[in-house]
Design a protein around this motif. Structure first.
Motif, PDB file in Angstrom:
ATOM      1  N   SER A  33       0.701  -1.061  -0.243  1.00 39.83           N
ATOM      2  CA  SER A  33      -0.232   0.164  -0.446  1.00 39.83           C
ATOM      3  C   SER A  33       0.637   1.278  -0.038  1.00 39.83           C
ATOM      4  CB  SER A  33      -0.637  -0.328   1.459  1.00 39.83           C
ATOM      5  OG  SER A  33      -1.538   0.900   1.608  1.00 39.83           O
ATOM      6  N   THR A  34       0.434   1.875  -1.003  1.00 41.46           N
ATOM      7  CA  THR A  34       0.856   3.572  -0.800  1.00 41.46           C
ATOM      8  C   THR A  34       0.309   4.621  -0.708  1.00 41.46           C
ATOM      9  OG1 THR A  34       1.307   3.357  -3.464  1.00 41.46           O
ATOM     10  CG2 THR A  34       2.849   2.892  -2.813  1.00 41.46           C
ATOM     11  N   ASP A  35      -0.351   4.207   0.110  1.00 42.75           N
ATOM     12  CA  ASP A  35      -1.272   5.300   0.644  1.00 42.75           C
ATOM     13  C   ASP A  35      -0.862   6.941   0.887  1.00 42.75           C
ATOM     14  OD1 ASP A  35      -3.389   4.221  -0.415  1.00 42.75           O
ATOM     15  OD2 ASP A  35      -4.265   3.269   1.237  1.00 42.75           O
ATOM     16  N   ASN A  36       0.241   6.443   1.405  1.00 43.72           N
ATOM     17  CA  ASN A  36       0.640   8.009   2.737  1.00 43.72           C
ATOM     18  C   ASN A  36       1.558   8.379   1.469  1.00 43.72           C
ATOM     19  OD1 ASN A  36      -0.368   7.441   4.900  1.00 43.72           O
ATOM     20  ND2 ASN A  36       0.570   5.465   6.090  1.00 43.72           N
ATOM     21  N   ILE A  37       1.672   7.763   0.035  1.00 42.11           N
ATOM     22  CA  ILE A  37       3.213   8.569  -0.857  1.00 42.11           C
ATOM     23  C   ILE A  37       2.597   9.571  -1.475  1.00 42.11           C
ATOM     24  CG2 ILE A  37       5.052   7.193  -1.741  1.00 42.11           C
ATOM     25  CD1 ILE A  37       4.735   5.164  -0.831  1.00 42.11           C
ATOM     26  N   GLY A  38       3.013  10.454  -1.602  1.00 40.12           N
ATOM     27  CA  GLY A  38       2.260  11.585  -2.814  1.00 40.12           C
ATOM     28  C   GLY A  38       3.408  12.324  -3.123  1.00 40.12           C
ATOM     29  N   GLY A 101      12.588  -0.941  10.730  1.00 41.09           N
ATOM     30  CA  GLY A 101      10.903  -0.550  10.278  1.00 41.09           C
ATOM     31  C   GLY A 101      10.827   0.550   8.310  1.00 41.09           C
ATOM     32  N   TYR A 102      11.820  -0.219   7.566  1.00 44.05           N
ATOM     33  CA  TYR A 102      12.069  -0.410   6.147  1.00 44.05           C
ATOM     34  C   TYR A 102      11.362  -1.986   5.528  1.00 44.05           C
ATOM     35  CZ  TYR A 102      14.538   4.137   5.549  1.00 44.05           C
ATOM     36  OH  TYR A 102      15.159   5.400   5.721  1.00 44.05           O
ATOM     37  N   GLN A 103      10.839  -1.267   4.382  1.00 41.66           N
ATOM     38  CA  GLN A 103       9.966  -2.271   3.854  1.00 41.66           C
ATOM     39  C   GLN A 103      10.580  -1.966   2.398  1.00 41.66           C
ATOM     40  OE1 GLN A 103       6.556  -2.723   5.013  1.00 41.66           O
ATOM     41  NE2 GLN A 103       5.892  -2.059   2.970  1.00 41.66           N
ATOM     42  N   TYR A 120      11.486   1.625   2.063  1.00 43.60           N
ATOM     43  CA  TYR A 120      11.194   3.493   2.541  1.00 43.60           C
ATOM     44  C   TYR A 120      10.884   2.746   3.894  1.00 43.60           C
ATOM     45  CZ  TYR A 120       6.184   2.025   1.455  1.00 43.60           C
ATOM     46  OH  TYR A 120       4.912   1.393   1.457  1.00 43.60           O
ATOM     47  N   LYS A 121      10.139   3.872   4.359  1.00 47.47           N
ATOM     48  CA  LYS A 121       9.843   3.458   5.452  1.00 47.47           C
ATOM     49  C   LYS A 121       8.110   3.890   5.868  1.00 47.47           C
ATOM     50  CE  LYS A 121      10.743   4.170  10.597  1.00 47.47           C
ATOM     51  NZ  LYS A 121      11.811   5.253  11.707  1.00 47.47           N
ATOM     52  N   LYS A 122       7.584   2.867   5.915  1.00 46.09           N
ATOM     53  CA  LYS A 122       6.143   2.945   5.279  1.00 46.09           C
ATOM     54  C   LYS A 122       5.525   4.234   6.852  1.00 46.09           C
ATOM     55  CE  LYS A 122       1.759   0.699   4.554  1.00 46.09           C
ATOM     56  NZ  LYS A 122       1.244  -0.453   4.946  1.00 46.09           N
ATOM     57  N   GLY A 123       5.065   5.320   6.221  1.00 47.18           N
ATOM     58  CA  GLY A 123       4.056   6.077   7.213  1.00 47.18           C
ATOM     59  C   GLY A 123       5.549   7.492   7.877  1.00 47.18           C
ATOM     60  N   ALA A 124       5.924   7.094   6.695  1.00 42.63           N
ATOM     61  CA  ALA A 124       6.754   8.274   7.106  1.00 42.63           C
ATOM     62  C   ALA A 124       7.224   9.630   6.103  1.00 42.63           C
ATOM     63  CB  ALA A 124       8.238   7.989   7.091  1.00 42.63           C
ATOM     64  N   ILE A 126       6.431  13.502   5.246  1.00 40.05           N
ATOM     65  CA  ILE A 126       6.626  14.963   6.356  1.00 40.05           C
ATOM     66  C   ILE A 126       6.136  15.466   4.688  1.00 40.05           C
ATOM     67  CG2 ILE A 126       8.474  13.770   7.526  1.00 40.05           C
ATOM     68  CD1 ILE A 126      10.288  15.101   5.468  1.00 40.05           C
ATOM     69  N   TYR A 127       5.688  16.977   5.722  1.00 39.86           N
ATOM     70  CA  TYR A 127       5.627  17.689   4.385  1.00 39.86           C
ATOM     71  C   TYR A 127       6.554  19.128   4.320  1.00 39.86           C
ATOM     72  CZ  TYR A 127       0.947  16.363   4.223  1.00 39.86           C
ATOM     73  OH  TYR A 127      -0.006  15.069   4.416  1.00 39.86           O
ATOM     74  N   ARG A 128       6.591  18.793   3.255  1.00 34.94           N
ATOM     75  CA  ARG A 128       8.080  19.757   2.306  1.00 34.94           C
ATOM     76  C   ARG A 128       7.627  21.093   1.798  1.00 34.94           C
ATOM     77  NH1 ARG A 128      14.222  17.488   1.593  1.00 34.94           N
ATOM     78  NH2 ARG A 128      13.652  17.016   4.331  1.00 34.94           N
ATOM     79  N   ASP A 129       7.142  22.110   1.950  1.00 33.37           N
ATOM     80  CA  ASP A 129       6.892  23.132   0.753  1.00 33.37           C
ATOM     81  C   ASP A 129       5.741  22.661   0.191  1.00 33.37           C
ATOM     82  OD1 ASP A 129       9.780  23.963   1.101  1.00 33.37           O
ATOM     83  OD2 ASP A 129      10.550  23.059  -1.524  1.00 33.37           O
ATOM     84  N   GLY A 130       4.626  22.820   1.924  1.00 33.56           N
ATOM     85  CA  GLY A 130       3.534  22.430   1.325  1.00 33.56           C
ATOM     86  C   GLY A 130       3.388  21.428   0.634  1.00 33.56           C
ATOM     87  N   GLU A 131       3.993  20.734   0.604  1.00 29.78           N
ATOM     88  CA  GLU A 131       4.136  19.056  -0.837  1.00 29.78           C
ATOM     89  C   GLU A 131       4.793  17.693  -0.238  1.00 29.78           C
ATOM     90  OE1 GLU A 131       5.464  19.528  -4.282  1.00 29.78           O
ATOM     91  OE2 GLU A 131       4.293  21.364  -4.883  1.00 29.78           O
ATOM     92  N   LYS A 132       3.756  16.761  -0.002  1.00 25.54           N
ATOM     93  CA  LYS A 132       4.818  15.300   1.061  1.00 25.54           C
ATOM     94  C   LYS A 132       5.590  15.010   0.638  1.00 25.54           C
ATOM     95  CE  LYS A 132      -0.119  13.193   1.615  1.00 25.54           C
ATOM     96  NZ  LYS A 132      -1.182  11.987   1.729  1.00 25.54           N
ATOM     97  N   TYR A 133       6.484  14.392   0.963  1.00 22.29           N
ATOM     98  CA  TYR A 133       7.688  14.542   0.529  1.00 22.29           C
ATOM     99  C   TYR A 133       8.427  12.794   1.766  1.00 22.29           C
ATOM    100  CZ  TYR A 133      12.477  15.072  -0.303  1.00 22.29           C
ATOM    101  OH  TYR A 133      13.692  14.956  -0.890  1.00 22.29           O
ATOM    102  N   ILE A 134       8.882  12.371   0.703  1.00 22.28           N
ATOM    103  CA  ILE A 134       9.241  11.373   1.449  1.00 22.28           C
ATOM    104  C   ILE A 134      11.003  10.977   1.408  1.00 22.28           C
ATOM    105  CG2 ILE A 134       9.689   8.528   2.199  1.00 22.28           C
ATOM    106  CD1 ILE A 134       7.037   8.530   0.497  1.00 22.28           C
TER     107      ILE A 134
END
Length: 257
Positions: A33-38, A101-103, A120-124, A126-134
């Motif tokens: 699942s990549t629901d948290n990835i934007g 925590g990575y997978q 990548y670490k799922k659920g990690a 963060i927001y940078r410059d107003g956009e989702k960023y991992i």
């Protein structure tokens, strides 16, 4: 009336130009699942220039899509390393240790028979410059030569990284990052005729980078049930899913657990 019509035409043209400037791309990976990835896909035709003396060369690609989360043109994606390794002309190796925590996100076969694995670490998110960023990402590449494993959109100077090297047991080991603080963005080495490259979107301690380097092993020696390492997460049946959602109840007291 003419002014309104003129403004309407200009607005339509602007929307059309904006639409033409973006290309979307999806990574083939239905198992995770990549629901948290934007991560949005962007396209560029030119690579940033690198100093001529740089060990890492910025080789041009036709399309670059926010590597390493997005694939590059010409790469093929699989849900696990085993599946990708079957397409390679050499025995694949992979990290047997990754950050806690990575997978595995995806495994790819890049051009020049390079195996690329992204963790990548799922659920990690963060927001940078107003956009989702991992930023919790680790990429591993294996291939025939240093040039091919380092053939990525990563350009050290664009990350304010320096480059240095040290003599290892099997030859030179190359680093990027900050040698004064012993923080590493990438580490590259050659062993038994094959080249390897580890990249961390956020710098890690040099000792940790060395640890992951020393624990890259033949894929056949990694337990296939270590899904976070090799991918191909098992597909659960409807009955298994239902069983997970059953709530036990104590009949006499009516207390729910």
């Amino acid at each position: 009336m003419r002014k309104l019509l003129y403004k309407s035409v200009l607005a339509t043209m602007a929307v059309g130009l904006l639409s033409a400037g973006y290309v979307s791309a999806d990574v083939v990976n239905d198992s995770i699942s990549t629901d948290n990835i934007g991560v949005s896909a962007t396209v560029t035709n030119d690579m940033p220039r690198v100093h001529p003396d740089s060990a890492i060369k910025a080789l041009p690609r036709k399309i670059l899509l926010e590597w390493p989360m997005k694939t590059q043109e010409g790469a093929r994606n699989w849900k696990g390393i085993v599946e990708a390794a079957q397409q390679l002309p050499y025995e694949a190796e992979a990290p047997s240790y990754i950050p806690y925590g990575y997978q595995l996100y995806t495994a790819r076969q890049d051009r020049n028979d390079v195996l690329e694995v992204v963790y990548y670490k799922k659920g990690a998110t963060i927001y940078r410059d107003g956009e989702k960023y991992i930023d919790s990402i680790m990429a591993y590449r294996m291939g025939y030569s240093l040039d091919t494993v380092r053939d990525t959109p990563y350009v050290p100077s664009e990350y304010d990284d320096f480059e240095w090297s040290k003599s290892g047991d099997s030859g030179e080991v190359y680093y990027t990052g900050n040698s004064e603080t012993h923080m590493v963005r990438s580490i590259t080495w050659v062993k038994d005729g094959m080249a390897y490259f580890l990249f961390f979107l956020e710098r890690v301690k040099e000792a940790d980078a060395e640890f992951y380097k020393e624990h890259v092993v033949p894929l056949k020696s990694i337990d296939t049930f270590r899904y976070e390492l090799v991918g191909n997460y098992p597909i659960k049946t409807i009955e298994e899913i239902k069983q997970e959602h059953v709530v036990p109840m104590k009949a006499k007291t009516g207390v729910f657990y």
